[in-house]
Write an enzyme that holds these catalytic residues in place. Sequence first.
Site, mmCIF file in Angstrom:
data_model
loop_
_atom_site.group_PDB
_atom_site.id
_atom_site.type_symbol
_atom_site.label_atom_id
_atom_site.label_comp_id
_atom_site.label_asym_id
_atom_site.label_seq_id
_atom_site.Cartn_x
_atom_site.Cartn_y
_atom_site.Cartn_z
ATOM 1 N N LYS A 46 40.837 -5.029 45.074
ATOM 2 C CA LYS A 46 40.956 -4.903 46.527
ATOM 3 C C LYS A 46 39.627 -4.976 47.270
ATOM 4 O O LYS A 46 38.601 -4.536 46.756
ATOM 5 C CB LYS A 46 41.606 -3.563 46.853
ATOM 6 C CG LYS A 46 43.042 -3.473 46.403
ATOM 7 C CD LYS A 46 43.571 -2.111 46.739
ATOM 8 C CE LYS A 46 45.058 -2.031 46.455
ATOM 9 N NZ LYS A 46 45.555 -0.683 46.673
ATOM 10 N N GLY A 74 32.705 -0.112 34.280
ATOM 11 C CA GLY A 74 34.154 -0.180 34.460
ATOM 12 C C GLY A 74 34.758 -1.446 33.893
ATOM 13 O O GLY A 74 34.419 -1.875 32.790
ATOM 14 N N GLY A 77 32.195 3.869 38.521
ATOM 15 C CA GLY A 77 32.163 4.538 39.824
ATOM 16 C C GLY A 77 30.733 4.807 40.271
ATOM 17 O O GLY A 77 30.371 4.583 41.430
ATOM 18 N N ARG A 135 29.603 5.189 24.348
ATOM 19 C CA ARG A 135 29.012 6.233 25.190
ATOM 20 C C ARG A 135 28.281 7.274 24.347
ATOM 21 O O ARG A 135 27.283 7.842 24.785
ATOM 22 C CB ARG A 135 30.095 6.917 26.025
ATOM 23 C CG ARG A 135 30.522 6.037 27.168
ATOM 24 C CD ARG A 135 31.465 6.752 28.079
ATOM 25 N NE ARG A 135 31.660 5.967 29.284
ATOM 26 C CZ ARG A 135 32.665 6.130 30.107
ATOM 27 N NH1 ARG A 135 33.567 7.051 29.884
ATOM 28 N NH2 ARG A 135 32.773 5.388 31.180
#
Length: 399
Positions: free
Chosen positions: A201, A354, A377, A37
Amino acid sequence: MEILNIKNLDLTNKKVFIRCDFNVPMDEFGNISDDRRIRSALSTINYCLDQDCAVILASHLGRPKGEVNEKYTLLPVARRLHQLLKRDVVLCSDVVGEDALKKISKLKATEVLLLENLRYEEGETVNDSVLAKKLADMADVYINDAFGVSHRAHASVAGITQYFCDKTKAAGFLLQREIQFFSKLMTSPTRPFAAIVGGSKVSGKLEALTNLLPRVDKVFIGGGMAFTFLKQMGYNIGASLVEDDLLEDAQKVMDEAKRLGVKFYLPVDVIVADKFSEDSVSKIVTAQEIPNNWMGLDIGPATVRLYREGLNDVQTVLWNGPMGVYEMDKFARGSSKIAHFVADSYATTVVGGGDTADLVQRIGLDEEMSFISTGGGASLELLEGKILPGVASLIVKEV
Ligand code: AMP
């Protein structure tokens, strides 16, 4: 969507505030374990330094929740920046306090200053306008290069932008690239376009799936979310992860795919285990034969072959979410096989941030993909069709 470009700004000799995402992972000794990053912010920082700017860098690190906490100091980041930029990087002992203001008043062209962790200020995460104004007052120009937090309406990402006009604010190179890749993907992908969607999920990916369906030609489902679909199709899924309250939504997704002519792929076999552990007993079973009390933790070899066949002719691949519990070697094989296939293909390959980015990097295939997003996100929200708060005020207005 076009956003304000750093290249169109007059930066010569200006004081520039660059919001970066230096939220890097640390080991237990406080050493940076992955500085990607920090590296990805270098092109914007160097571009500003080349224009003789005085550079103020700001970032958050971890979640100090509005309090000064040594554990979250940006000192290791300042040191790494010093090595990478090969010039002095002065770290302030506060964010908008006496020390920062004193150092900023003395900051000269081509010097680099790093504010302390933005989240030491409790106003940061609640988008406090007083804090935003104090940050804005530090500089002539505002640059957002923190894609990873651009989905958050925080003071240094959202609030601050209102104090700059279109001639004094813009997206840095990293943010620009992220937005360009995703908007091309969502508006004019080269076809056939496939989305590989996995992860734990359905609930986490439902909005993205719904938004993607009218845009893609094929969808490949993996990970824990596959079992909600399989259960809805009438299969016994044993003790696998399931969201019973989303069975109806799963049906709607499958119906919509059918209506739109989107090819919807589900696993045909799975690796099941007797417990959620690396030392569990595991075996390969077809999707029709998942035993009671066993849980599916990865896609099986037949599914890998099927997905490869289906992916063979695609020109664009978007991958978001692992195919299994890739953190355990035993259940990483499905994700790894798919990663190798996608990396070797001639398609444009876009990896959501992610976990998927983490998995591709672990396997060492990051260089082989066309693009790996730096924000999990934030990229998910782009796939959901949302406009990120940190990007909203940087959109070029149509005249
Ligand atoms: P997400 O944050 O929704 O993208 O999910 C990523 C997580 O899903 C990873 O930590 C995986 O370990 C987990 N995952 C993938 N497949 C399964 C599975 N079959 N059962 C339980 N968790 C899974």
